[in-house]
Design a protein around this motif. Structure first.
Motif, short mmCIF file in Angstrom:
data_model
loop_
_atom_site.label_atom_id
_atom_site.label_comp_id
_atom_site.label_asym_id
_atom_site.label_seq_id
_atom_site.Cartn_x
_atom_site.Cartn_y
_atom_site.Cartn_z
N ALA A 1 0.83 -1.21 0.00
CA ALA A 1 0.00 0.00 0.00
C ALA A 1 0.86 1.25 0.00
CB ALA A 1 -0.93 -0.02 1.22
N ALA A 2 1.92 1.28 0.84
CA ALA A 2 2.77 2.46 0.95
C ALA A 2 3.52 2.71 -0.36
CB ALA A 2 3.76 2.28 2.10
N GLU A 3 3.94 1.66 -1.03
CA GLU A 3 4.66 1.82 -2.30
C GLU A 3 3.75 2.44 -3.36
OE1 GLU A 3 7.88 -0.83 -4.76
OE2 GLU A 3 6.00 -1.80 -4.18
N GLN A 4 2.48 2.03 -3.36
CA GLN A 4 1.53 2.63 -4.31
C GLN A 4 1.33 4.13 -4.01
OE1 GLN A 4 -1.99 0.23 -4.03
NE2 GLN A 4 -1.17 -1.39 -5.34
N LEU A 5 1.24 4.46 -2.72
CA LEU A 5 1.09 5.87 -2.34
C LEU A 5 2.33 6.66 -2.75
CD1 LEU A 5 -0.48 5.58 1.24
CD2 LEU A 5 -1.65 5.98 -0.92
N LEU A 6 3.50 6.07 -2.57
CA LEU A 6 4.74 6.76 -2.94
C LEU A 6 4.76 7.03 -4.45
CD1 LEU A 6 7.53 7.71 -1.84
CD2 LEU A 6 8.42 5.50 -2.62
N ILE B 1 9.87 11.43 5.84
CA ILE B 1 8.80 10.53 5.38
C ILE B 1 8.02 10.08 6.60
CG2 ILE B 1 8.25 8.35 4.22
CD1 ILE B 1 10.90 8.49 2.80
N GLU B 2 6.70 10.14 6.52
CA GLU B 2 5.86 9.70 7.63
C GLU B 2 4.75 8.80 7.09
OE1 GLU B 2 3.78 11.69 11.50
OE2 GLU B 2 3.21 12.54 9.57
N LEU B 3 4.50 7.70 7.80
CA LEU B 3 3.39 6.80 7.50
C LEU B 3 2.43 6.83 8.67
CD1 LEU B 3 4.76 3.48 5.95
CD2 LEU B 3 3.13 5.05 4.92
N VAL B 4 1.14 6.96 8.37
CA VAL B 4 0.12 7.02 9.43
C VAL B 4 -0.95 5.97 9.12
CG1 VAL B 4 -1.49 8.46 10.70
CG2 VAL B 4 0.52 9.50 9.65
N ALA B 5 -1.15 5.06 10.06
CA ALA B 5 -2.23 4.07 9.96
C ALA B 5 -3.41 4.60 10.75
CB ALA B 5 -1.78 2.72 10.53
#
Length: 202
Positions: free
Chosen positions: A118-123, A135-139
């Protein structure tokens, strides 16, 4: 010369805009109860977030490596709280500011592999190759993982157990070994144990 909210509300909005610019129109709206900003609750819903501050870096392999590390950290956080996420946000900060991309998912995210996909698609949607500062990831939209009764045996191992029991029955007799689930009650189970030890008969 305006010193109270009532005085600001009484002035024509266009007059305020002419005097102090766009901020005057925004202030006029606010004192009249008009606010187009999203409402943020005092206690926001729980979210798990992980971030990495970077030296200015834009090599793709480094960004991908950092993204994988953040996904592993986020999966650990979710595992520790027995949660899964319905929404994931990627936030990138560069020298010009911050940008974010959020995606909602029908199938919840909880393990490293799914989070990374999922994160790779967002990137891919968000990053244009510019040097990044953070870089920040939020669940978000967290839900508890449904708990269920685990089985001790897979269908394959259960078949092996039944084969072993059949071999024991053919060699030592039907009473040699039984499954507790086949007994009528616990008293019957106790009788069988005591009888095997010679302390009980019926």
């Amino acid at each position: 010369g305006l010193t109270t909210l009532g005085q600001v509300a009484a002035v024509d909005k266009n007059t305020l805009i002419q005097q102090v610019g766009r901020v005057g129109g925004q202030l006029h709206d606010w004192v009249n109860g008009k606010d187009s900003r999203p409402v943020w609750p005092l206690y926001p819903p729980p979210a798990e977030r992980v971030a990495q501050i970077l030296d200015i870096e834009n090599r793709q392999e480094v960004i991908i490596q950092i993204l994988g590390k953040l996904c592993a950290q986020l999966a650990d956080r979710l595992r520790s709280t027995t949660s899964q996420a319905q929404r994931l946000t990627l936030r990138l900060e560069d020298e010009t500011g911050c940008q974010a991309y959020t995606q909602q998912y029908n199938r919840p995210l909880k393990d490293t592999h799914r989070l990374y996909q999922a994160a790779e698609q967002l990137l891919t949607q968000l990053w244009q190759g510019q040097p990044l500062l953070e870089i920040e990831l939020v669940a978000e939209a967290l839900q508890p993982i449904a708990r269920g009764q685990l089985s001790l045996w897979s269908s394959r191992s259960r078949g092996q157990i039944e084969q072993a029991m059949a071999a024991i029955h053919s060699r030592y007799g039907v009473q040699a070994v039984s499954m507790a689930s086949q007994l009528d009650d616990t008293g019957r189970f106790a009788q069988m144990i005591l009888a095997a030890e010679g302390r009980f008969s019926w």
